[in-house]
Design a protein around this motif. Structure first.
Motif, PDB file in Angstrom:
ATOM      1  N   SER A  21      42.931  25.632  68.751  1.00 33.82           N
ATOM      2  CA  SER A  21      43.310  26.671  67.678  1.00 33.82           C
ATOM      3  C   SER A  21      43.799  25.396  66.910  1.00 33.82           C
ATOM      4  O   SER A  21      43.362  25.547  65.566  1.00 33.82           O
ATOM      5  N   GLU A  22      44.458  24.485  67.221  1.00 37.21           N
ATOM      6  CA  GLU A  22      45.156  24.507  66.402  1.00 37.21           C
ATOM      7  C   GLU A  22      44.681  22.511  66.099  1.00 37.21           C
ATOM      8  O   GLU A  22      45.116  22.240  65.064  1.00 37.21           O
ATOM      9  N   GLN A  23      44.216  22.116  66.886  1.00 39.28           N
ATOM     10  CA  GLN A  23      43.590  20.467  66.518  1.00 39.28           C
ATOM     11  C   GLN A  23      42.841  20.693  65.722  1.00 39.28           C
ATOM     12  O   GLN A  23      42.380  19.531  65.485  1.00 39.28           O
ATOM     13  N   VAL A  24      41.402  21.912  66.307  1.00 40.95           N
ATOM     14  CA  VAL A  24      40.387  21.423  65.770  1.00 40.95           C
ATOM     15  C   VAL A  24      39.829  21.137  63.791  1.00 40.95           C
ATOM     16  O   VAL A  24      38.908  20.364  64.454  1.00 40.95           O
ATOM     17  N   ARG A  25      40.349  21.365  63.479  1.00 38.78           N
ATOM     18  CA  ARG A  25      40.466  20.863  62.398  1.00 38.78           C
ATOM     19  C   ARG A  25      41.385  19.014  61.893  1.00 38.78           C
ATOM     20  O   ARG A  25      39.985  18.429  61.625  1.00 38.78           O
ATOM     21  N   SER A  26      41.915  18.643  62.589  1.00 33.57           N
ATOM     22  CA  SER A  26      41.660  17.375  63.132  1.00 33.57           C
ATOM     23  C   SER A  26      40.950  16.962  63.596  1.00 33.57           C
ATOM     24  O   SER A  26      40.998  15.255  63.616  1.00 33.57           O
ATOM     25  N   LEU A  27      40.226  17.281  64.578  1.00 34.58           N
ATOM     26  CA  LEU A  27      39.541  16.318  65.293  1.00 34.58           C
ATOM     27  C   LEU A  27      38.058  17.049  64.755  1.00 34.58           C
ATOM     28  O   LEU A  27      37.449  15.948  65.384  1.00 34.58           O
ATOM     29  N   ALA A  28      37.613  17.475  63.886  1.00 33.73           N
ATOM     30  CA  ALA A  28      36.762  17.575  63.251  1.00 33.73           C
ATOM     31  C   ALA A  28      36.541  16.513  62.704  1.00 33.73           C
ATOM     32  O   ALA A  28      37.355  15.828  62.182  1.00 33.73           O
ATOM     33  N   VAL A  29      34.758  16.080  62.540  1.00 34.56           N
ATOM     34  CA  VAL A  29      34.386  15.017  60.996  1.00 34.56           C
ATOM     35  C   VAL A  29      33.876  15.642  59.881  1.00 34.56           C
ATOM     36  O   VAL A  29      33.340  15.422  59.235  1.00 34.56           O
ATOM     37  N   THR A  30      34.274  17.185  60.744  1.00 35.78           N
ATOM     38  CA  THR A  30      33.098  17.648  58.769  1.00 35.78           C
ATOM     39  C   THR A  30      34.109  19.300  58.434  1.00 35.78           C
ATOM     40  O   THR A  30      34.501  19.245  59.614  1.00 35.78           O
ATOM     41  N   GLU A  31      33.957  19.279  57.418  1.00 33.00           N
ATOM     42  CA  GLU A  31      35.108  20.524  56.300  1.00 33.00           C
ATOM     43  C   GLU A  31      34.513  22.021  57.616  1.00 33.00           C
ATOM     44  O   GLU A  31      35.237  22.886  57.405  1.00 33.00           O
ATOM     45  N   LYS A  32      33.160  21.987  58.049  1.00 34.30           N
ATOM     46  CA  LYS A  32      32.736  23.586  58.721  1.00 34.30           C
ATOM     47  C   LYS A  32      33.571  23.482  59.268  1.00 34.30           C
ATOM     48  O   LYS A  32      33.611  24.936  60.361  1.00 34.30           O
ATOM     49  N   ALA A  33      34.301  22.922  60.169  1.00 30.80           N
ATOM     50  CA  ALA A  33      34.518  23.241  61.912  1.00 30.80           C
ATOM     51  C   ALA A  33      35.732  23.518  62.062  1.00 30.80           C
ATOM     52  O   ALA A  33      36.253  22.630  61.479  1.00 30.80           O
ATOM     53  N   ARG A  34      36.755  24.680  61.804  1.00 32.48           N
ATOM     54  CA  ARG A  34      37.515  25.320  61.647  1.00 32.48           C
ATOM     55  C   ARG A  34      38.222  26.758  62.559  1.00 32.48           C
ATOM     56  O   ARG A  34      36.605  27.445  62.104  1.00 32.48           O
ATOM     57  N   LEU A  35      38.934  27.184  63.191  1.00 34.77           N
ATOM     58  CA  LEU A  35      39.355  28.266  63.687  1.00 34.77           C
ATOM     59  C   LEU A  35      40.062  29.071  62.962  1.00 34.77           C
ATOM     60  O   LEU A  35      40.994  28.840  63.157  1.00 34.77           O
ATOM     61  N   ASP A  36      39.907  30.062  62.391  1.00 39.03           N
ATOM     62  CA  ASP A  36      40.315  30.876  61.869  1.00 39.03           C
ATOM     63  C   ASP A  36      41.170  31.840  62.189  1.00 39.03           C
ATOM     64  O   ASP A  36      41.921  32.749  61.806  1.00 39.03           O
ATOM     65  N   SER A  37      40.294  32.280  63.316  1.00 37.01           N
ATOM     66  CA  SER A  37      40.363  33.313  63.963  1.00 37.01           C
ATOM     67  C   SER A  37      41.026  32.818  66.223  1.00 37.01           C
ATOM     68  O   SER A  37      39.738  32.064  65.969  1.00 37.01           O
TER      69      SER A  37
END
Length: 859
Positions: free
Chosen positions: A779-795
């Motif tokens: 949940s913490e690292q998904v934004r830094s690992l993702a290659v697009t802005e779409k991938a994010r775990l807000d919940s």
């Protein structure tokens, strides 16, 4: 994806509608708590059902099992946000298993359907997956962790873990780039083939020499077109000089045609008027004769009408006589009915006296029968008394027999003092015979009385019936007399106060006479009508002949004789003067003569103009030859015999054809030059397409999944292992660390000599802590690992394992969750551990009842 609002109805334990407003209650870090079986996990089930039409415990099939007991359908409405976009999905399933869905998108303050097919299950599911960025499998391993699947990301299959990372981190971008690179390479190769084919087919023979040859042909055609234009101009000048003579010839020919047309009109009028005078005199005599016949027939018709009217005045009209005849028929019938009624009345009155006498005789017979019956009854009563006395005497004798003084009385029991002298008992048999005879006599007397009374009643009824019949006949006779008197008065009005002996015959005679008079009148009027029709036909024929004469006079008057002859004299010499104009009063014969004279004059004048035109046409030959001389060398055809206008037309057509040829040659030269330029451009395009195909072929090979994506997946898993290791070390009081190698997560046990072993070997509680550490790290690292802005775990929603933790471990877990919730995410924890629930800032409490569970938010 971040939840906004959840509404459930008839879903598992939630029988009535329940709503959780995540946004309104600012639920960022909260617990979902409640007793066992109250429906805590059903909150997460409702979310996956709304988004994917699936529930972990059941799968895709058997969703109807989740419907609250006795309810026909279940429904869930879930609103959520992805970045700045808001969505609302409503899904409903009936007890029969049918599912309906609608996906909407927020627009302003309202909602609109999210697109074509957003109300169909399959299409809506695909739209939701694209919006959330995760499929069901990835969603239930990274965002919503239901019971039984909490540890699957840690110890599950490597392929599924990689697939989840691909979706979650947007690594499919590289797959798409690889596919797109292959498509671009294939398109470039196809472009090379297509353009090469075009060069070989459409641009075959295109060269600088061919272009030069086409330009030379165009130049020669242009020179020829210029020379022909000059020749046409010269021929047109000759034609213009000839035009004045041509116009004079045209005027002579036009005037000649007009004269001959006028001659035809005048000759036609003369022919038409040939016998018009004789026909006019004949029809006038016929009209006079028919007028006289009409007057005579009018007098005859008037006489017949007067005779009919006189008869009707005396007797009335036919319809009135018919009505009187009906009354006469009724009068005759009424007199017959009166005679019959008077006869019936006399017969009825004559029968009454005899019937009354017979009735009096039956009344006397009844009186005698009554006396006889009374005597017989008295005799019967005496005989019955004698029988009673005899029976008593015999009974006394029987009782006394054998009884002596001093014995007890057989009746009362007293002692007998004395015995009276016993009388002699009468004979019972004689008494009974006498009674039977008296009884029979009484019955006969009663029967005779009854018969006499019936005879009396019949006689009285006959008298009453005769009197009623006489009364009826009297009334009928009175009515008949009234009818006869009334009808006699009605007939007196039509036939006079003294009626004839046979009114019907009299009326029939009058009707027959009226029919004869009416027939005579009708015949006279029919003859009169026929004569009038014949007179009208003769008058129409006479008027028609007058119209013919007027039309003929109009046709002659419309010829404008003076003007036409004046025009002819202005064009040629020798045309005669116009005759004096007609007065308009000529009869048919005079008009026929005048028309014939005009026809002859018009014909002579037309012949004069024809000769003058022929003289002028003879000079055109020389002018035409002059004009034709200017076309020498341009036209191969023989020009002898052509008129000046035909020579000009030929010159214009030849010059137009030369202009078309010059334009065509110029177009061909330009087209050849353009095709040469296009061919050179296509060669350059083919060279560029080949280079593009080579570049994208190399790129597609580099982007193959087993290279770049696999590398990025391993890198991401190693980063997650490092981040999760820090979390796990804190959760396990420094005992365990996480490592990732060979497509599997391992744990390092620092309390056991840094032993490395598979994460599958951990106990249940240890597995929970390791899985939680990995989930928190993801949940913490998904934004830094993702290659697009779409991938994010807000919940993040957790539904497992907290009850297995000791107090110390639970404290560490709560602190870790609190840190995670403070980073802008929504974190929900499903637990029945009260210590954990009250530590979090907010709670969604589930209350269980027989009616169904209810939801309450507590902060």
């Amino acid at each position: 994806m971040r939840p906004i609002r959840l509404e459930v109805k008839s879903f598992t334990a939630y029988r009535d509608t329940q709503t959780i407003d995540f946004e309104g209650h600012e639920l960022d870090l909260f617990a979902i708590s409640g007793p066992t079986g109250s429906g805590k996990s059903s909150i997460l089930d409702a979310v996956t059902y709304a988004l994917f039409g699936r529930v972990e415990r059941i799968g895709k099939q058997g969703l109807h099992q989740l419907i609250s007991q006795g309810q026909p359908t279940m429904a869930v409405i879930f609103e959520f946000a992805v970045d700045d976009a808001r969505y609302r999905v409503a899904r409903r399933t009936s007890a029969k298993g049918a599912t309906q869905v609608l996906l909407e998108r927020g627009e302003g303050d309202g909602w609109v359907q999210a697109g074509e097919g957003a109300d169909r299950v399959g299409t809506a599911n695909q739209m939701i997956e694209r919006a959330v960025g995760l499929d069901y499998e990835a969603f239930t391993r990274t965002v919503l962790l239901p019971q039984g699947r909490f540890a699957e990301f840690l110890v599950g299959e490597a392929r599924q873990r990689r697939d989840i990372l691909t979706d979650l981190l947007g690594l499919e971008l590289f797959e798409r780039l690889g596919r797109r690179a292959g498509e671009v390479k294939r398109q470039a190769e196809a472009d090379v083939r297509a353009k090469s084919s075009v060069l070989e087919t459409e641009y075959a023979g295109v060269s600088p020499d061919a272009v030069a040859e086409a330009e030379a042909v165009a130049k020669a055609a242009a020179h020829r077109e210029e020379a022909l234009a000059a020749a046409e101009t010269t021929v047109r000048e000759v034609h213009d000089r000839w035009s004045e003579s041509a116009r004079a010839i045209a005027d002579l020919e036009a005037c000649e045609r007009d004269l001959r047309d006028a001659r035809g009109v005048a000759a036609g009028v003369a022919d038409a008027l040939g016998d018009l005078a004789a026909r006019t005199a004949s029809i006038a005599a016929e009209v006079d004769e028919r007028k006289k016949a009409v007057v005579a027939r009018e007098r005859a018709a008037a006489k017949a009408t007067a005779a009919r009217e006189k008869a009707e005045s005396a007797w009335g009209r036919t319809v009135e006589l018919v009505a009187v005849r009906v009354k006469a028929e009724t009068f005759v019938d009424a007199r017959v009915a009166l005679a019959e009624a008077e006869e019936e009345l006399a017969a009825a009155e004559q029968a009454i006296p005899a019937l009354r006498a017979a009735s009096a005789a039956t009344e006397a017979a009844v009186t005698v029968a009554v006396a006889d019956a009374e005597a017989a009854i008295d005799a019967f009563e005496g005989a019955r008394s004698a029988l009673d006395e005899a029976q008593h005497a015999n009974l006394v004798a029987a009782v006394r027999a054998g009884v002596h003084v001093g014995d007890a009385c057989p009746v009362c029991g007293a002692k007998i003092a004395t015995l009276p002298k016993a009388p002699k008992a009468p004979s019972l048999d004689r008494a009974r015979v006498a009674l039977d005879r008296a009884s029979a006599a009484a019955k006969r007397a009663q029967q005779a009385l009854a018969e006499a009374e019936r005879a009396r009643d019949r006689a009285a009824a006959a008298v009453e019936a005769a009197e009623q019949e006489a009364e009826r006949c009297a009334k009928a006779a009175a009515r008949a007399r009234t009818d006869v008197a009334r009808l006699e008065a009605d007939l007196a009005t039509a036939l006079g106060p003294k009626l004839p002996a046979d009114p019907l015959a009299t009326i029939d005679e009058r009707l027959e006479r009226l029919e004869e008079l009416e027939a005579a009148q009708g015949e006279a009027e029919g003859d009169l009508e026929e004569l009038r029709r014949e007179l009208a036909e003769a008058e129409r024929e006479r008027d028609g002949l007058a119209t013919e004469l007027a039309e003929a006079r109009g046709r002659i008057g419309g010829l404008a004789v003076a003007g036409l002859l004046e025009r002819a004299r202005s064009l040629a010499d020798g045309v005669e003067d116009a005759p004096p104009p007609l007065t308009g009063k000529e009869d048919a014969a005079a008009l026929a003569v005048a028309s014939g004279a005009l026809a002859s004059l018009f014909e002579r004048s037309a012949d004069t103009l024809a000769r003058a035109a022929a003289d002028r046409i003879a000079g055109e030959r020389e002018v035409a030859l002059e004009a034709a001389g200017h076309l020498d060398g341009f036209v191969d055809a023989d020009l002898d015999g052509l008129t000046v206008a035909e020579v000009l037309e030929l010159a214009s057509a030849t010059r137009t054809a030369a202009a078309r040829e010059a334009a065509t040659a110029a177009d061909r030269a330009a087209a050849a030059a353009e095709k040469l330029a296009n061919a050179e451009a296509i060669v350059e395009q083919i060279t560029g397409a080949r280079t593009r195909a080579e570049v994208f072929d190399a790129l597609a090979r580099e982007l193959r999944q087993d290279r770049l994506i696999a590398f990025l997946q391993v890198e991401a898993l190693q980063v997650l292992a490092a981040a999760g290791s820090e979390r796990l070390s804190a959760l396990s009081q420094g005992r365990y660390r996480l490592e990732y190698a060979d497509d599997e997560f391992s744990v390092v046990d620092t309390w056991n000599g840094e032993e490395r072993r598979s994460a599958r070997t951990l106990s249940g509680g240890e597995t929970f802590l390791a899985s939680l550490a990995l989930a928190l790290a993801l949940s913490e690292q998904v934004r830094s690992l993702a290659v697009t802005e779409k991938a994010r775990l807000d919940s993040l929603f957790l539904d497992e394992g907290f009850g297995t933790l000791d107090h110390e471990s639970l404290e560490v877990v709560v602190e870790a969750i609190e840190q995670l919730g403070g980073d802008g995410r929504m974190v929900g924890v499903i637990t029945h551990v009260q210590e954990l629930a009250i530590r979090l800032p907010a709670r969604v409490e589930i209350e269980k009842s027989p009616r169904g569970s209810s939801v309450r938010v507590v902060r």
